[in-house]
Write a protein that holds these residues in place. Structure first.
Motif, PDB file in Angstrom:
ATOM      1  N   ARG A  64      -0.710  18.864   7.268  1.00 31.60           N
ATOM      2  CA  ARG A  64      -2.093  18.709   7.719  1.00 31.60           C
ATOM      3  C   ARG A  64      -2.065  18.369   9.201  1.00 31.60           C
ATOM      4  N   TYR A  65      -3.010  18.952   9.947  1.00 27.66           N
ATOM      5  CA  TYR A  65      -2.969  18.873  11.407  1.00 27.66           C
ATOM      6  C   TYR A  65      -4.339  18.460  11.933  1.00 27.66           C
ATOM      7  N   ARG A  66      -4.342  17.512  12.855  1.00 24.03           N
ATOM      8  CA  ARG A  66      -5.595  17.049  13.440  1.00 24.03           C
ATOM      9  C   ARG A  66      -5.574  17.316  14.939  1.00 24.03           C
ATOM     10  N   TYR A  67      -6.559  18.083  15.406  1.00 21.35           N
ATOM     11  CA  TYR A  67      -6.721  18.255  16.852  1.00 21.35           C
ATOM     12  C   TYR A  67      -8.188  18.485  17.166  1.00 21.35           C
ATOM     13  N   THR A  70     -10.859  17.331  14.595  1.00 22.25           N
ATOM     14  CA  THR A  70     -10.992  17.960  13.276  1.00 22.25           C
ATOM     15  C   THR A  70      -9.633  17.992  12.599  1.00 22.25           C
ATOM     16  N   GLU A  71      -9.624  17.732  11.283  1.00 22.27           N
ATOM     17  CA  GLU A  71      -8.384  17.826  10.519  1.00 22.27           C
ATOM     18  C   GLU A  71      -8.365  19.143   9.756  1.00 22.27           C
ATOM     19  N   GLU A 118      -0.335  15.850  19.868  1.00 24.24           N
ATOM     20  CA  GLU A 118      -0.875  15.047  18.788  1.00 24.24           C
ATOM     21  C   GLU A 118       0.253  14.238  18.140  1.00 24.24           C
ATOM     22  N   GLU A 120       1.244  13.601  15.155  1.00 25.67           N
ATOM     23  CA  GLU A 120       2.008  14.178  14.045  1.00 25.67           C
ATOM     24  C   GLU A 120       3.038  15.217  14.488  1.00 25.67           C
ATOM     25  N   ARG A 195       3.020  12.217   6.865  1.00 26.04           N
ATOM     26  CA  ARG A 195       2.341  10.938   7.110  1.00 26.04           C
ATOM     27  C   ARG A 195       2.870   9.862   6.173  1.00 26.04           C
TER      28      ARG A 195
END
Length: 195
Positions: A64-67, A70-71, A118, A120, A195
């Motif tokens: 899962r990626y957040r940038y 927005t995830e 980011e 992650e 995570r």
């Protein structure tokens, strides 16, 4: 042939023609027709806006990626993308559990200045960027001195690797190119830390 670029505090390498023309043509065609393209909503200057390109996030279930506020939950790997990931890993380029696909429909679609920094992605991420379709300019600039820039022309089947501290010290962009009428699809393979 590998072309390393002399950029202080960065590790940037270019492999022109990493995919042979016939293989690049087949992959471009498959991605054009098989990927569920969408317009991602991103945060810019405090507002949520449509990104100026089409995108799709694909990867292992935990990637899962957040940038841009927005995830994104990944869609599963398709056979053509899995084959590219396998080749990158078999050639010892790096380990990847995800890929962000961006589709630039013509020269008016673009990507603004940013760093892939980011949390992650970790402190020194490796980004393997594969270009398909129309050749486009790719720019790098120092985060602490915007006058210090480098420019690349990335063509059909070219692979660009950004590793080490590149994301910490540099931003990159794909500017508009009014005369470009053809489409470009870019694949940026990454490792998202669990995570």
């Amino acid at each position: 042939m590998l072309f390393p670029h002399d950029l202080p505090d960065a590790d940037v390498r270019q492999l022109p023609g990493w995919l042979l023309p016939g293989d690049a043509d087949a992959l471009l065609h498959a991605l054009h027709h098989q990927v569920p393209w969408e317009v991602h909503r991103i945060r810019m200057f405090g507002n949520r806006v449509d990104s100026p390109r089409l995108s799709c996030w694909i990867g292992d279930p935990q990637a899962r990626y957040r940038y841009s506020g927005t995830e994104f939950a990944p869609l599963p790997w398709s056979p053509p993308l899995q084959a590219v990931r396998d080749r990158l890993q078999e050639e010892g380029i790096g380990r990847f559990n995800s890929v962000l696909l961006n589709r630039y429909r013509a020269g008016d679609d673009y990507m603004g200045w940013h760093s892939d920094d980011e949390p992650e992605l970790g402190p020194a991420p490796l980004i393997a960027s594969l270009s398909l379709g129309a050749a486009r300019r790719f720019l790098l600039r120092r985060r602490d001195d915007h006058a210090r820039k480098a420019e690349f022309l990335l063509g059909h089947g070219d692979l660009l690797l950004m590793g080490g501290s590149t994301q910490r010290f540099y931003q990159h962009a794909l500017p508009k190119m009014a005369r470009v009428q053809g489409e470009r699809i870019n694949l940026t393979f990454r490792w998202i830390q669990p995570r």
